[in-house]
Design a protein around this motif. Structure first.
Motif, short mmCIF file in Angstrom:
data_model
loop_
_atom_site.label_atom_id
_atom_site.label_comp_id
_atom_site.label_asym_id
_atom_site.label_seq_id
_atom_site.Cartn_x
_atom_site.Cartn_y
_atom_site.Cartn_z
N VAL A 40 0.69 -1.37 0.01
CA VAL A 40 0.00 -0.10 0.10
C VAL A 40 0.94 1.07 0.12
O VAL A 40 1.88 1.27 0.68
N GLY A 41 0.59 2.30 -0.79
CA GLY A 41 1.25 3.41 -0.71
C GLY A 41 2.13 3.69 -1.76
O GLY A 41 2.65 2.55 -2.41
N THR A 42 2.91 4.67 -1.87
CA THR A 42 3.90 5.14 -2.73
C THR A 42 5.11 5.42 -1.92
O THR A 42 5.06 6.56 -1.32
N PRO A 43 6.39 4.81 -1.81
CA PRO A 43 7.36 4.99 -1.24
C PRO A 43 8.18 6.50 -1.69
O PRO A 43 8.11 6.57 -3.10
N THR A 44 8.64 7.13 -0.89
CA THR A 44 9.36 8.13 -1.17
C THR A 44 10.76 8.03 -0.62
O THR A 44 10.90 7.50 0.43
N ILE A 45 11.78 8.55 -1.22
CA ILE A 45 13.17 8.15 -0.77
C ILE A 45 13.38 9.04 0.63
O ILE A 45 13.14 9.94 0.87
N GLY A 46 13.80 8.21 1.37
CA GLY A 46 13.92 8.60 2.94
C GLY A 46 12.53 8.51 3.68
O GLY A 46 12.35 9.18 4.88
N GLY A 47 11.40 8.14 3.11
CA GLY A 47 10.16 8.30 3.71
C GLY A 47 10.10 6.94 4.93
O GLY A 47 10.79 6.23 5.04
N ALA A 48 9.10 7.38 5.53
CA ALA A 48 8.57 6.13 6.74
C ALA A 48 8.19 4.71 6.04
O ALA A 48 7.37 4.66 5.07
N ILE A 49 8.52 4.01 6.81
CA ILE A 49 8.03 2.60 6.57
C ILE A 49 6.93 1.85 7.58
O ILE A 49 7.20 2.14 8.93
N PHE B 41 4.68 -4.82 4.12
CA PHE B 41 5.28 -3.62 4.30
C PHE B 41 4.37 -2.66 3.76
O PHE B 41 3.87 -2.88 2.55
N GLU B 42 4.37 -1.26 3.92
CA GLU B 42 3.57 -0.05 3.53
C GLU B 42 4.21 1.21 3.33
O GLU B 42 4.94 1.41 4.29
N ALA B 43 3.80 2.02 2.30
CA ALA B 43 4.54 3.14 2.61
C ALA B 43 3.58 4.49 3.13
O ALA B 43 3.78 5.60 2.80
N ALA B 44 2.43 3.97 3.44
CA ALA B 44 1.33 4.84 3.95
C ALA B 44 0.85 4.55 5.40
O ALA B 44 0.55 3.27 5.63
N ALA B 45 0.60 5.42 6.32
CA ALA B 45 0.00 5.00 7.57
C ALA B 45 -1.44 4.81 7.10
O ALA B 45 -2.12 5.45 6.60
N ASP B 46 -2.10 4.12 8.32
CA ASP B 46 -3.44 3.47 8.42
C ASP B 46 -3.88 3.35 9.75
O ASP B 46 -4.61 2.55 10.20
N GLY B 47 -3.69 4.84 10.33
CA GLY B 47 -4.19 4.72 11.89
C GLY B 47 -3.75 3.53 12.73
O GLY B 47 -2.32 3.49 12.68
N THR B 48 -4.48 3.03 13.51
CA THR B 48 -4.19 1.87 14.41
C THR B 48 -4.02 0.55 13.71
O THR B 48 -3.47 -0.47 14.36
N ASN B 49 -3.97 0.78 12.47
CA ASN B 49 -3.98 -0.61 11.55
C ASN B 49 -2.47 -0.92 11.09
O ASN B 49 -2.02 -2.03 10.70
N THR B 50 -1.49 0.12 11.22
CA THR B 50 -0.17 0.09 10.79
C THR B 50 0.67 0.64 11.89
O THR B 50 0.25 1.29 12.67
N ILE B 51 1.75 0.05 12.11
CA ILE B 51 2.83 0.77 12.90
C ILE B 51 4.02 1.09 12.24
O ILE B 51 4.41 0.59 10.95
N GLN B 52 4.79 2.25 12.62
CA GLN B 52 5.87 2.85 11.70
C GLN B 52 7.11 2.40 12.41
O GLN B 52 7.27 2.03 13.59
N LEU B 53 8.18 1.85 11.46
CA LEU B 53 9.47 1.38 11.82
C LEU B 53 10.40 2.61 12.30
O LEU B 53 10.27 3.39 11.03
N THR B 54 11.06 2.57 13.35
CA THR B 54 11.54 3.58 13.58
C THR B 54 13.44 3.66 13.21
O THR B 54 13.80 4.41 13.03
#
Length: 170
Positions: free
Chosen positions: A106-115, A133-146
């Protein structure tokens, strides 16, 4: 007689392929007994018993241990050899730091963007796969890798390179 030419863009490769040599840190451990198959390019967690397991719905960003790597191994199925995986108790190679190619659901990655990794299904986003793996947040359905960032845009096959910046776990 028809002719063919070289295109103007290249694919990023197959999921789980190491994409940048020199900064690769990987580890081999068994896949947890009885766990589901782990496909090349899937996110992985490290269990307290020293086994790897596919990232699932109950996992957190702090448990992300790396990405299942594409290594030379025999195919376990004759008809689907292009999408290989690790099975229960099999030695599993995981990239803990460095660049690797993965599917972007899901989503379109950008260089340096959040995963992001999907941890819950969302009926309005059918492409979202729990543990993918996704390139866009979906509220509580996704978590961001830091500890990871996108390194390329996705290609026509929805494959992009991600870079794991720091190791987590052991």
């Amino acid at each position: 007689m028809p002719g063919k030419v070289i295109g103007i863009s290249f694919n990023n490769g197959y999921p789980g392929t190491i994409s940048r040599l020199g900064d690769e840190i990987s580890r081999t451990r068994p896949l947890k007994e009885g766990s589901e198959d782990l496909y090349f390019g899937d996110p992985v967690i490290l269990n307290t018993d020293g086994t790897f397991q596919k990232f699932g719905a109950s996992n957190t960003a702090a448990q992300f241990a790396g990405v299942a790597m594409r290594r030379i191994k025999g195919a376990t199925q004759y008809l689907s050899q292009s999408r290989a995986f690790y099975t229960s108790l099999e030695p599993t190679d995981v990239l803990e730091r460095g660049g690797v190619t993965v599917n972007v659901n899901v989503g379109t990655p950008t260089i340096g963007g959040a995963i992001y990794i999907r941890i819950a299904a969302n009926a309005s986003i059918p492409a979202g796969v729990v543990g993918g793996f996704e390139a866009a947040a979906d509220g509580t359905n996704t978590i961001q890798l830091t500890n990871a960032k996108w390194a390329t845009l996705k290609d026509a096959n929805s494959v992009a390179e991600l870079t794991i910046l720091t190791r987590q776990g052991v």
